[in-house]
Write a protein that holds these residues in place. Sequence first.
Motif, mmCIF file in Angstrom:
data_model
loop_
_atom_site.group_PDB
_atom_site.id
_atom_site.type_symbol
_atom_site.label_atom_id
_atom_site.label_comp_id
_atom_site.label_asym_id
_atom_site.label_seq_id
_atom_site.Cartn_x
_atom_site.Cartn_y
_atom_site.Cartn_z
ATOM 1 N N UNK A 43 3.149 61.203 32.379
ATOM 2 C CA UNK A 43 2.684 60.323 33.452
ATOM 3 C C UNK A 43 3.754 60.248 34.529
ATOM 4 N N UNK A 44 3.315 60.043 35.772
ATOM 5 C CA UNK A 44 4.256 59.894 36.882
ATOM 6 C C UNK A 44 3.811 58.750 37.788
ATOM 7 N N UNK A 45 4.752 58.243 38.570
ATOM 8 C CA UNK A 45 4.424 57.308 39.642
ATOM 9 C C UNK A 45 4.505 58.095 40.936
ATOM 10 N N UNK A 46 3.446 58.011 41.735
ATOM 11 C CA UNK A 46 3.391 58.775 42.979
ATOM 12 C C UNK A 46 2.566 58.027 44.012
ATOM 13 N N UNK A 47 2.701 58.450 45.258
ATOM 14 C CA UNK A 47 1.981 57.830 46.362
ATOM 15 C C UNK A 47 0.557 58.400 46.512
ATOM 16 N N UNK A 48 0.325 59.609 45.965
ATOM 17 C CA UNK A 48 -0.981 60.249 46.112
ATOM 18 C C UNK A 48 -1.213 61.233 44.974
ATOM 19 N N UNK A 49 -2.463 61.671 44.847
ATOM 20 C CA UNK A 49 -2.804 62.677 43.841
ATOM 21 C C UNK A 49 -2.040 63.969 44.100
ATOM 22 N N UNK A 50 -1.916 64.340 45.364
ATOM 23 C CA UNK A 50 -1.201 65.570 45.722
ATOM 24 C C UNK A 50 0.267 65.495 45.310
ATOM 25 N N UNK A 51 0.885 64.340 45.544
ATOM 26 C CA UNK A 51 2.285 64.167 45.154
ATOM 27 C C UNK A 51 2.429 64.216 43.630
ATOM 28 N N UNK A 52 1.509 63.600 42.919
ATOM 29 C CA UNK A 52 1.547 63.621 41.449
ATOM 30 C C UNK A 52 1.430 65.049 40.932
ATOM 31 N N UNK A 53 0.512 65.822 41.483
ATOM 32 C CA UNK A 53 0.348 67.216 41.049
ATOM 33 C C UNK A 53 1.588 68.039 41.381
ATOM 34 N N UNK A 54 2.199 67.765 42.515
ATOM 35 C CA UNK A 54 3.432 68.453 42.889
ATOM 36 C C UNK A 54 4.551 68.142 41.904
ATOM 37 N N UNK A 55 4.636 66.897 41.491
ATOM 38 C CA UNK A 55 5.652 66.499 40.511
ATOM 39 C C UNK A 55 5.412 67.209 39.180
ATOM 40 N N UNK A 56 4.157 67.348 38.795
ATOM 41 C CA UNK A 56 3.808 68.058 37.551
ATOM 42 C C UNK A 56 4.228 69.526 37.661
ATOM 43 N N UNK A 57 3.960 70.144 38.801
ATOM 44 C CA UNK A 57 4.329 71.544 39.012
ATOM 45 C C UNK A 57 5.834 71.740 38.881
ATOM 46 N N UNK A 58 6.602 70.818 39.433
ATOM 47 C CA UNK A 58 8.067 70.928 39.416
ATOM 48 C C UNK A 58 8.637 70.858 38.002
ATOM 49 N N UNK A 59 7.911 70.254 37.078
ATOM 50 C CA UNK A 59 8.421 70.063 35.721
ATOM 51 C C UNK A 59 7.792 70.987 34.683
ATOM 52 N N UNK A 60 6.985 71.926 35.141
ATOM 53 C CA UNK A 60 6.374 72.849 34.173
ATOM 54 C C UNK A 60 7.459 73.661 33.478
ATOM 55 N N UNK A 61 7.211 73.957 32.226
ATOM 56 C CA UNK A 61 8.174 74.669 31.391
ATOM 57 C C UNK A 61 7.457 75.823 30.719
ATOM 58 N N UNK A 62 7.882 77.018 30.990
ATOM 59 C CA UNK A 62 7.219 78.217 30.473
ATOM 60 C C UNK A 62 7.191 78.237 28.936
ATOM 61 N N UNK A 63 8.163 77.606 28.280
ATOM 62 C CA UNK A 63 8.221 77.615 26.811
ATOM 63 C C UNK A 63 7.126 76.749 26.190
ATOM 64 N N UNK A 64 6.619 75.788 26.934
ATOM 65 C CA UNK A 64 5.623 74.842 26.397
ATOM 66 C C UNK A 64 4.269 75.054 27.053
ATOM 67 N N UNK A 65 3.826 76.288 27.108
ATOM 68 C CA UNK A 65 2.548 76.629 27.713
ATOM 69 C C UNK A 65 2.463 76.172 29.169
#
Length: 70
Positions: A43-65
């Motif tokens: 979960x994240x705190x964000x100002x918009x759906x776009x910002x939340x998705x961007x935060x998710x993208x920044x934290x993706x980890x290739x080792x965990x699918x």
Amino acid sequence: MSESRYVFMIKDSVTLAQSLDDDDAGIVLVSLLRQDFIISPYQVKAMSEEEALSMMECHKDIKNNGYPWG
């Protein structure tokens, strides 16, 4: 506009961000669960759906699918 808490709904290669502060959040989440989406533990705190998705993208980890959790 203020920050909202977002959860992520995932199905195959589709990731959606849903604000828990939306009036219809429960209805949307139930509908997506019925369509075989899963709720991520991330979960994240964000100002918009776009910002939340961007935060998710920044934290993706290739080792965990590609997701920031194990």
